[in-house]
Write a protein that holds these residues in place. Sequence first.
Motif, mmCIF file in Angstrom:
data_model
loop_
_atom_site.group_PDB
_atom_site.id
_atom_site.type_symbol
_atom_site.label_atom_id
_atom_site.label_comp_id
_atom_site.label_asym_id
_atom_site.label_seq_id
_atom_site.Cartn_x
_atom_site.Cartn_y
_atom_site.Cartn_z
ATOM 1 N N GLU A 1 1.285 -12.397 11.743
ATOM 2 C CA GLU A 1 1.114 -11.226 10.869
ATOM 3 C C GLU A 1 0.028 -10.289 11.406
ATOM 4 O O GLU A 1 0.178 -9.070 11.384
ATOM 5 C CB GLU A 1 0.736 -11.712 9.471
ATOM 6 N N ALA A 2 -1.066 -10.870 11.878
ATOM 7 C CA ALA A 2 -2.179 -10.046 12.378
ATOM 8 C C ALA A 2 -1.909 -9.553 13.792
ATOM 9 O O ALA A 2 -2.587 -8.640 14.268
ATOM 10 C CB ALA A 2 -3.477 -10.852 12.339
ATOM 11 N N GLY A 3 -0.946 -10.165 14.489
ATOM 12 C CA GLY A 3 -0.646 -9.755 15.868
ATOM 13 C C GLY A 3 -1.762 -10.129 16.833
ATOM 14 O O GLY A 3 -1.937 -9.494 17.866
ATOM 15 N N ALA A 4 -2.512 -11.162 16.498
ATOM 16 C CA ALA A 4 -3.642 -11.559 17.343
ATOM 17 C C ALA A 4 -3.996 -13.025 17.077
ATOM 18 O O ALA A 4 -3.819 -13.514 15.963
ATOM 19 C CB ALA A 4 -4.863 -10.681 17.041
ATOM 20 N N VAL A 5 -4.479 -13.689 18.122
ATOM 21 C CA VAL A 5 -4.907 -15.094 18.029
ATOM 22 C C VAL A 5 -6.400 -15.153 18.325
ATOM 23 O O VAL A 5 -6.856 -14.576 19.313
ATOM 24 C CB VAL A 5 -4.124 -15.949 19.058
ATOM 25 N N ASN A 6 -7.163 -15.824 17.454
ATOM 26 C CA ASN A 6 -8.590 -16.001 17.781
ATOM 27 C C ASN A 6 -8.977 -17.470 17.894
ATOM 28 O O ASN A 6 -10.142 -17.778 18.164
ATOM 29 C CB ASN A 6 -9.489 -15.279 16.767
ATOM 30 N N THR A 7 -7.985 -18.365 17.708
ATOM 31 C CA THR A 7 -8.260 -19.798 17.770
ATOM 32 C C THR A 7 -7.085 -20.494 18.451
ATOM 33 O O THR A 7 -5.939 -20.271 18.066
ATOM 34 C CB THR A 7 -8.413 -20.375 16.334
ATOM 35 N N VAL A 8 -7.384 -21.308 19.458
ATOM 36 C CA VAL A 8 -6.318 -22.070 20.125
ATOM 37 C C VAL A 8 -6.634 -23.554 19.982
ATOM 38 O O VAL A 8 -7.787 -23.978 20.163
ATOM 39 C CB VAL A 8 -6.221 -21.702 21.627
#
Length: 259
Positions: free
Chosen positions: A81-88
Amino acid sequence: MLRFAVIGHPVAHSLSPRIHAANFRALGIEAAYDAVDVASADLAAALRRFAADGLRGINVTVPHKVAVMDLVDRVDSAAAEAGAVNTVLFAPDGSTAGFNTDMAGFLHPLKSCGFPFAGAKVLVLGAGGASRAVVAACRAAGCASLTQANRTARPGMLQLGSEECLAAARAADLVVNATTVGLREGDPCVIDAGAFRAGQLVYDLIPVARETATLAAARAAGARTLDGLGMLAAQAAESFRIWTGRMADLSAMLSALDR
Ligand SMILES: NC(=O)c1ccc[n+]([C@@H]2O[C@H](COP(=O)([O-])OP(=O)(O)OC[C@H]3O[C@@H](n4cnc5c(N)ncnc54)[C@H](OP(=O)(O)O)[C@@H]3O)[C@@H](O)[C@H]2O)c1
């Protein structure tokens, strides 16, 4: 020993190592969390290396939050939804999963102060990666209306600082600064200070301990204010939960930021 890292370019300024170290100490966990500068051209190789080295997870910051989406095996609904990943998360089966904890991190301080989303008019300033998480979070939380303004013209958005933008700020119950204005000491208020008023909440995502000019102006106008440190700690706590399945010590994380 559990191992984690935050990657970005640059990344030396990141407060994440300090926040996570405070949490590990508070919970008595033996773990390491490093800041690793990774240039965009090296992103894919860096992810493979972290997985091979046995890291449990990483945080991803500017400028890799969008690019990393294509390099993981799956993403959760918040990241999509946000179009971004900040945690893998590097799973034990060798697969990689991407998450976005900025949405939960953004909402946490609002929930803590009892902000009533139902019926609320929201104005989001900025159109970068953080704003996407903020917009998705406000919609998911059930705000009544959402307006966005940006310096560079974007379809469907107001011009930052225009008369329409200032009118939207005056009408808003919640004004969110999701621009980078305020990161540097001496930066001005993000919009004309006369747009703030009593009865509204002004939330500046800038993650610094000093009061930004935006928050100082909002406070002077009688508005309630929230700084970006609560969000920073809450998104870190959510990353830790994803990596370990355990609840973080949020107050230890906040104390590490020395508000
Ligand atoms: N507290 C937290 O946990 C947290 C989490 C995530 C992000 N943040 C903060 O949120 C901010 C935005 O991050 P991001 O990842 O969205 O950055 P980004 O993708 O680089 O977007 C930057 C935004 O700031 C605007 N901007 C930059 N310089 C400006 C100026 N001089 N005047 C007006 N607008 C300007 C840009 O407008 P243009 O489109 O016109 O360039 C764009 O909308 C950063 O300060 C970051 O530290 C905080």
